[in-house]
Design a protein around this motif. Structure first.
Motif, mmCIF file in Angstrom:
data_model
loop_
_atom_site.group_PDB
_atom_site.id
_atom_site.type_symbol
_atom_site.label_atom_id
_atom_site.label_comp_id
_atom_site.label_asym_id
_atom_site.label_seq_id
_atom_site.Cartn_x
_atom_site.Cartn_y
_atom_site.Cartn_z
ATOM 1 N N ALA A 120 15.216 -1.047 -5.609
ATOM 2 C CA ALA A 120 13.969 -0.306 -5.860
ATOM 3 C C ALA A 120 13.176 -0.954 -6.998
ATOM 4 N N ASN A 121 11.896 -0.642 -7.059
ATOM 5 C CA ASN A 121 11.016 -1.148 -8.127
ATOM 6 C C ASN A 121 11.049 -0.223 -9.334
ATOM 7 N N ASN A 122 10.823 -0.802 -10.501
ATOM 8 C CA ASN A 122 10.651 -0.030 -11.752
ATOM 9 C C ASN A 122 11.709 1.066 -11.918
ATOM 10 N N ALA A 141 15.724 -9.026 -8.980
ATOM 11 C CA ALA A 141 16.695 -8.780 -7.901
ATOM 12 C C ALA A 141 16.047 -8.504 -6.550
ATOM 13 N N ASN A 142 14.886 -7.828 -6.561
ATOM 14 C CA ASN A 142 14.351 -7.404 -5.253
ATOM 15 C C ASN A 142 13.200 -8.269 -4.759
ATOM 16 N N ALA A 143 13.160 -9.537 -5.222
ATOM 17 C CA ALA A 143 12.035 -10.414 -4.849
ATOM 18 C C ALA A 143 12.114 -10.941 -3.416
ATOM 19 N N PRO A 192 20.424 0.960 -7.024
ATOM 20 C CA PRO A 192 19.426 1.990 -6.722
ATOM 21 C C PRO A 192 18.405 1.432 -5.720
ATOM 22 N N CYS A 193 18.325 2.035 -4.549
ATOM 23 C CA CYS A 193 17.413 1.557 -3.498
ATOM 24 C C CYS A 193 16.546 2.709 -3.004
ATOM 25 N N ALA A 194 16.160 3.591 -3.912
ATOM 26 C CA ALA A 194 15.317 4.734 -3.513
ATOM 27 C C ALA A 194 14.022 4.684 -4.330
ATOM 28 N N ALA A 195 13.844 5.639 -5.229
ATOM 29 C CA ALA A 195 12.582 5.700 -5.980
ATOM 30 C C ALA A 195 12.705 4.967 -7.317
ATOM 31 N N GLY A 196 11.583 4.789 -7.995
ATOM 32 C CA GLY A 196 11.585 4.198 -9.336
ATOM 33 C C GLY A 196 11.922 5.260 -10.383
ATOM 34 N N ASP A 243 4.632 -0.379 1.959
ATOM 35 C CA ASP A 243 5.339 0.175 0.805
ATOM 36 C C ASP A 243 5.770 1.581 1.193
ATOM 37 N N MET A 244 6.211 2.373 0.192
ATOM 38 C CA MET A 244 6.603 3.746 0.510
ATOM 39 C C MET A 244 5.442 4.447 1.200
ATOM 40 N N GLY A 245 5.716 5.048 2.341
ATOM 41 C CA GLY A 245 4.678 5.798 3.059
ATOM 42 C C GLY A 245 3.865 4.976 4.043
ATOM 43 N N GLU A 297 21.559 13.105 6.847
ATOM 44 C CA GLU A 297 21.783 12.404 8.122
ATOM 45 C C GLU A 297 21.885 10.899 7.907
ATOM 46 N N ARG A 298 20.969 10.381 7.088
ATOM 47 C CA ARG A 298 20.961 8.943 6.815
ATOM 48 C C ARG A 298 22.233 8.520 6.110
ATOM 49 N N ALA A 299 22.692 9.357 5.196
ATOM 50 C CA ALA A 299 23.872 9.005 4.408
ATOM 51 C C ALA A 299 25.123 8.948 5.281
ATOM 52 N N VAL A 332 0.874 -1.170 0.000
ATOM 53 C CA VAL A 332 0.000 0.000 0.000
ATOM 54 C C VAL A 332 0.915 1.224 0.000
ATOM 55 N N ARG A 333 0.904 1.970 -1.080
ATOM 56 C CA ARG A 333 1.755 3.158 -1.173
ATOM 57 C C ARG A 333 0.936 4.369 -0.762
ATOM 58 N N MET A 334 1.472 5.169 0.147
ATOM 59 C CA MET A 334 0.750 6.391 0.525
ATOM 60 C C MET A 334 1.605 7.593 0.163
ATOM 61 N N PHE A 364 15.142 -9.144 3.989
ATOM 62 C CA PHE A 364 15.095 -10.246 3.012
ATOM 63 C C PHE A 364 15.292 -9.683 1.593
ATOM 64 N N THR A 365 14.737 -8.501 1.373
ATOM 65 C CA THR A 365 14.937 -7.847 0.070
ATOM 66 C C THR A 365 16.426 -7.610 -0.159
ATOM 67 N N ALA A 366 17.093 -7.078 0.861
ATOM 68 C CA ALA A 366 18.527 -6.783 0.731
ATOM 69 C C ALA A 366 19.325 -8.063 0.502
HETATM 70 P P1 NAI Z 1 12.364 3.777 2.330
HETATM 71 O O1 NAI Z 1 11.316 4.810 2.170
HETATM 72 O O2 NAI Z 1 12.610 3.154 3.660
HETATM 73 O O3 NAI Z 1 13.784 4.346 1.800
HETATM 74 C C1 NAI Z 1 13.959 5.103 0.668
HETATM 75 C C2 NAI Z 1 15.188 5.972 0.922
HETATM 76 O O4 NAI Z 1 15.562 6.606 -0.305
HETATM 77 C C3 NAI Z 1 14.965 7.093 1.936
HETATM 78 O O5 NAI Z 1 16.026 7.113 2.850
HETATM 79 C C4 NAI Z 1 14.921 8.353 1.072
HETATM 80 O O6 NAI Z 1 15.370 9.506 1.769
HETATM 81 C C5 NAI Z 1 15.860 7.972 -0.034
HETATM 82 N N1 NAI Z 1 15.699 8.691 -1.294
HETATM 83 C C6 NAI Z 1 14.560 9.061 -1.907
HETATM 84 N N2 NAI Z 1 14.831 9.679 -3.072
HETATM 85 C C7 NAI Z 1 16.171 9.674 -3.192
HETATM 86 C C8 NAI Z 1 17.059 10.145 -4.195
HETATM 87 N N3 NAI Z 1 16.636 10.759 -5.288
HETATM 88 N N4 NAI Z 1 18.394 9.971 -3.991
HETATM 89 C C9 NAI Z 1 18.856 9.357 -2.883
HETATM 90 N N5 NAI Z 1 18.052 8.888 -1.906
HETATM 91 C C10 NAI Z 1 16.733 9.047 -2.066
HETATM 92 O O7 NAI Z 1 12.006 2.659 1.252
HETATM 93 P P2 NAI Z 1 12.501 1.148 1.203
HETATM 94 O O8 NAI Z 1 11.530 0.258 1.860
HETATM 95 O O9 NAI Z 1 13.940 1.069 1.578
HETATM 96 O O10 NAI Z 1 12.339 0.862 -0.364
HETATM 97 C C11 NAI Z 1 13.248 1.430 -1.294
HETATM 98 C C12 NAI Z 1 12.803 1.035 -2.682
HETATM 99 O O11 NAI Z 1 12.790 -0.397 -2.782
HETATM 100 C C13 NAI Z 1 11.392 1.486 -3.055
HETATM 101 O O12 NAI Z 1 11.381 1.763 -4.436
HETATM 102 C C14 NAI Z 1 10.536 0.247 -2.783
HETATM 103 O O13 NAI Z 1 9.374 0.223 -3.583
HETATM 104 C C15 NAI Z 1 11.504 -0.855 -3.181
HETATM 105 N N6 NAI Z 1 11.264 -2.132 -2.557
HETATM 106 C C16 NAI Z 1 11.231 -2.241 -1.195
HETATM 107 C C17 NAI Z 1 11.064 -3.483 -0.603
HETATM 108 C C18 NAI Z 1 11.127 -3.642 0.870
HETATM 109 O O14 NAI Z 1 11.253 -4.784 1.344
HETATM 110 N N7 NAI Z 1 11.079 -2.562 1.655
HETATM 111 C C19 NAI Z 1 10.811 -4.681 -1.404
HETATM 112 C C20 NAI Z 1 10.934 -4.472 -2.840
HETATM 113 C C21 NAI Z 1 11.121 -3.233 -3.363
#
Ligand code: NAI
Length: 342
Positions: free
Chosen positions: A245-247, A271-273, A221-225, A115-117, A196-198, A43-45, A142-144
């Protein structure tokens, strides 16, 4: 192409646009394909510029979930839902409760996750009205693990060197991935829009705009699509891209551009299954099989890279074909119906 034409051309089973004036909810539930089982997806918010944007996002993400679960050999279909509201919406509890009522009305055809949000606490809230909910346990580690498995397999297949890995985004997935890489003694360079996170890991940090073009052997890439635009692909220095990240491709066809530049790419839905593998286990009530399925991400990665090389085509086309073959074999079962609804 309008949304209805898109629905047809992508062979969607069901699209539900939900409105609840009492809470101000506007949400979308997209069920792409339930051949293999109930449609599971997050559920993305977030706030969208228009309802149409929300519908399109839900549809793309739902379709990827179908492919992801099919390629990973899971008994799940593909779905996703989005709530069109900022993540810090004033009455998020009321919005989620209203969204949950719409999900419940689908009789188990859609299983929500985080999901995000949204996060585990929101899933607890949904569980009050929805019989089956996933991500009450955070699936990110598990994704990582799955991303790392895909990375290792691609490195071995391509006989590549991994001295330095760039990770974009240090949220739930990115931070687990960095920990796994550091535990192996790999050099890591990171970026997050939140500085801060970085800085948390004491590793090299570059500005968010530079991470995809930084000097590294691998980029994750582990941020946005949509981050791999033509311009971003042009600037990549890494020889391997493995997304959490997805897509991540702005356009699927750009997978060909990566191949033309000699860059090995593992499609995101391969990769992210790891996350959806963990969610399936959660829904089934047993963790037996998680390790084997995450391990299999490596084998799938190699067979996709190999087939793409042999056929002279791109990896996204090959991975999609792999999913389509599994779906076609089971097509007589579509659509899935939760027993409670029959
Ligand atoms: P999250 O919201 O915990 O982390 C995303 C991070 O990316 C945040 O720290 C944010 O500040 C940073 N970010 C956003 N835009 C950025 C940019 N342009 N440059 C650098 N950093 C940026 O999300 P999460 O759960 O880590 O997911 C990350 C991606 O992986 C999303 O696309 C999500 O759909 C996908 N994904 C997540 C899974 C999971 O198990 N959480 C499973 C499969 C896919």
């Amino acid at each position: 192409m309008n949304v209805l034409q898109d629905l047809q051309s992508r062979d969607f089973e069901q699209l539900v646009v939900c409105r609840d004036p009492a809470t101000g909810l506007e949400s979308v539930i997209a069920i792409h394909d339930t051949t293999l089982g109930p449609a599971l997806g997050g559920v993305r918010m977030r706030s969208y510029a228009s309802t149409e944007d929300a519908v399109r996002d839900a549809m793309s993400l739902a379709q990827s979930m179908t492919y992801k679960s099919a390629v990973a050999g899971l008994e799940l279909g593909g779905g996703k839902s989005v709530i069109n509201a900022p993540a810090d919406a004033a009455d998020r509890e009321a919005l989620l409760a209203a969204h949950g009522r719409f999900i419940a009305s689908l009789g188990g055809r859609y299983i929500p996750g985080a999901d995000m949000g949204t996060g585990a606490a929101d899933m607890e809230l949904l569980a009050r009205s929805v019989p089956r909910v996933s991500s009450r346990r955070d699936p990110s580690r598990f994704t990582a693990r799955g991303v790392l498995r895909a990375l290792d397999a691609a490195v071995e297949w391509g006989n590549l060197t991994v001295r330095r890995v760039a990770v974009q985004g240090l949220g739930k997935v990115g931070s687990h991935l960095v920990e796994l890489l550091l535990a192996r003694g790999v050099q890591v360079v990171v970026a997050d829009v939140d500085p801060e996170r970085a800085r948390r890991y004491g590793v090299d940090v570059v500005p968010a705009d530079d991470i995809l073009s930084t000097d590294a052997d691998v980029v994750c890439p582990c941020a946005a699509g949509g981050v791999l635009t033509e311009a971003a692909i042009d600037r990549l220095k890494a020889r391997l891209v493995v997304p959490g990240a997805n897509n991540v491709l702005a356009h699927d066809a750009d997978a060909g551009m990566l191949a033309a530049r000699g860059i090995v790419f593992v499609p995101d839905f391969v990769a992210n299954a790891g996350g959806v593998i963990a969610c399936e286990a959660e829904v089934k009530g047993t963790d037996d099989g998680i390790d084997a399925k995450i391990e299999a991400i490596g084998d799938t990665t190699v067979s996709i890279l190999e087939e793409a090389a042999q056929r002279g085509t791109d990896v996204v086309t090959v991975a999609t074909l792999l999913a389509d073959r599994r779906l076609a074999k089971c097509r007589h079962q579509r659509p899935y119906f939760h027993p409670a609804s029959t």
